[in-house]
Design a protein around this motif. Sequence first.
Motif, PDB file in Angstrom:
ATOM      1  N   LEU A 150      31.401 -42.692 -17.021  1.00 40.32           N
ATOM      2  CA  LEU A 150      30.881 -42.054 -15.906  1.00 40.32           C
ATOM      3  C   LEU A 150      30.552 -42.779 -14.854  1.00 40.32           C
ATOM      4  O   LEU A 150      30.584 -42.698 -13.702  1.00 40.32           O
ATOM      5  N   MET A 151      30.011 -43.963 -15.395  1.00 39.85           N
ATOM      6  CA  MET A 151      29.565 -45.068 -14.599  1.00 39.85           C
ATOM      7  C   MET A 151      30.772 -45.994 -13.667  1.00 39.85           C
ATOM      8  O   MET A 151      30.613 -46.862 -12.941  1.00 39.85           O
ATOM      9  N   ILE A 152      32.071 -45.792 -14.350  1.00 42.24           N
ATOM     10  CA  ILE A 152      33.233 -46.873 -13.884  1.00 42.24           C
ATOM     11  C   ILE A 152      33.951 -46.327 -12.558  1.00 42.24           C
ATOM     12  O   ILE A 152      33.990 -45.118 -12.397  1.00 42.24           O
ATOM     13  N   GLU A 153      34.063 -47.464 -11.604  1.00 43.70           N
ATOM     14  CA  GLU A 153      34.585 -47.145 -10.475  1.00 43.70           C
ATOM     15  C   GLU A 153      35.194 -48.119 -10.205  1.00 43.70           C
ATOM     16  O   GLU A 153      35.310 -49.222 -10.938  1.00 43.70           O
ATOM     17  N   HIS A 154      36.041 -48.222  -8.973  1.00 50.68           N
ATOM     18  CA  HIS A 154      36.912 -49.368  -8.665  1.00 50.68           C
ATOM     19  C   HIS A 154      36.220 -49.932  -7.701  1.00 50.68           C
ATOM     20  O   HIS A 154      35.455 -49.442  -6.785  1.00 50.68           O
ATOM     21  N   ASP A 155      36.319 -51.431  -7.619  1.00 51.12           N
ATOM     22  CA  ASP A 155      35.845 -52.313  -6.773  1.00 51.12           C
ATOM     23  C   ASP A 155      36.097 -51.855  -5.363  1.00 51.12           C
ATOM     24  O   ASP A 155      37.378 -51.823  -4.911  1.00 51.12           O
ATOM     25  N   LYS A 156      35.035 -51.987  -4.199  1.00 50.30           N
ATOM     26  CA  LYS A 156      35.467 -51.648  -3.051  1.00 50.30           C
ATOM     27  C   LYS A 156      36.306 -52.595  -2.114  1.00 50.30           C
ATOM     28  O   LYS A 156      37.242 -52.388  -1.256  1.00 50.30           O
ATOM     29  N   SER A 157      36.349 -53.963  -2.774  1.00 52.12           N
ATOM     30  CA  SER A 157      36.992 -54.883  -2.154  1.00 52.12           C
ATOM     31  C   SER A 157      38.491 -55.208  -3.062  1.00 52.12           C
ATOM     32  O   SER A 157      39.306 -55.863  -2.519  1.00 52.12           O
ATOM     33  N   ASN A 158      38.557 -54.462  -4.259  1.00 53.57           N
ATOM     34  CA  ASN A 158      39.987 -54.812  -4.970  1.00 53.57           C
ATOM     35  C   ASN A 158      39.941 -53.483  -5.823  1.00 53.57           C
ATOM     36  O   ASN A 158      39.324 -53.367  -6.583  1.00 53.57           O
TER      37      ASN A 158
END
Length: 240
Positions: A150-158
Amino acid sequence: MSSAVTIAISVISLAGTILTAAATGYFQLYAARDASLQQSRALHLKYRQPLLLASHELQSRLYNFCDQGFGRFIHGRRDYVIVHTIYLFAQYFAWLSILRLEIQFLDLDTSNESRRFWDLVEIIRRDFSSDSTNADFKLWSGDQQALGDLMIEHDKSNANQKCCMSYPDFRVKYEDDEKFSRWFKALEDDLERLAHGTTNDTRLRTIQGHFVDLVELLDSVGLMNRQGLRRCRTGTTQAI
């Protein structure tokens, strides 16, 4: 040239072709496995520091909760004492989930350090889900993985890089998204009771020691202040 000689030459030629193909296949397989192993080792190195920081922050908070009476600060600071502590649990599970996702199709590193790392990860997983103590702070294996996922997301810069949700983003989602926060409800309730001294903290004291071991393993270059690594006292089972 007789037919027997022709057949013999053909057989020898075929055998040579087969042996060459087998040798080529073997070396290609060996090269692929070696590349897979090197990639696995590179990923362990890549996620070493995020896991180190997450483990260090969580062990420190557990120590403060169990041995330093940190829960007494809950009055007027519930957002930090409870919500941020929940975040620290989830942050560890998140980076572990990311590492597992990244290496799931690769050959595992079988070095002594890697084996020790996965042994400690397994001990922590097992202690969270064990029935050997009471039900306080029990997290089933599936729930541990779910909290991390649930905590995983994609890096805003990559966009190709997975990372753990930041605390500000977590807090907004925790407060605004009931379906999201429901996953953390049992942990929240246990932390509330721990903060008020009405629950058993035996499981947390044991797990805190394992996180200290994990920090010591991952911190091979001494990034952390080792004097700040303190283990919870044993024998005390109530929050202060």
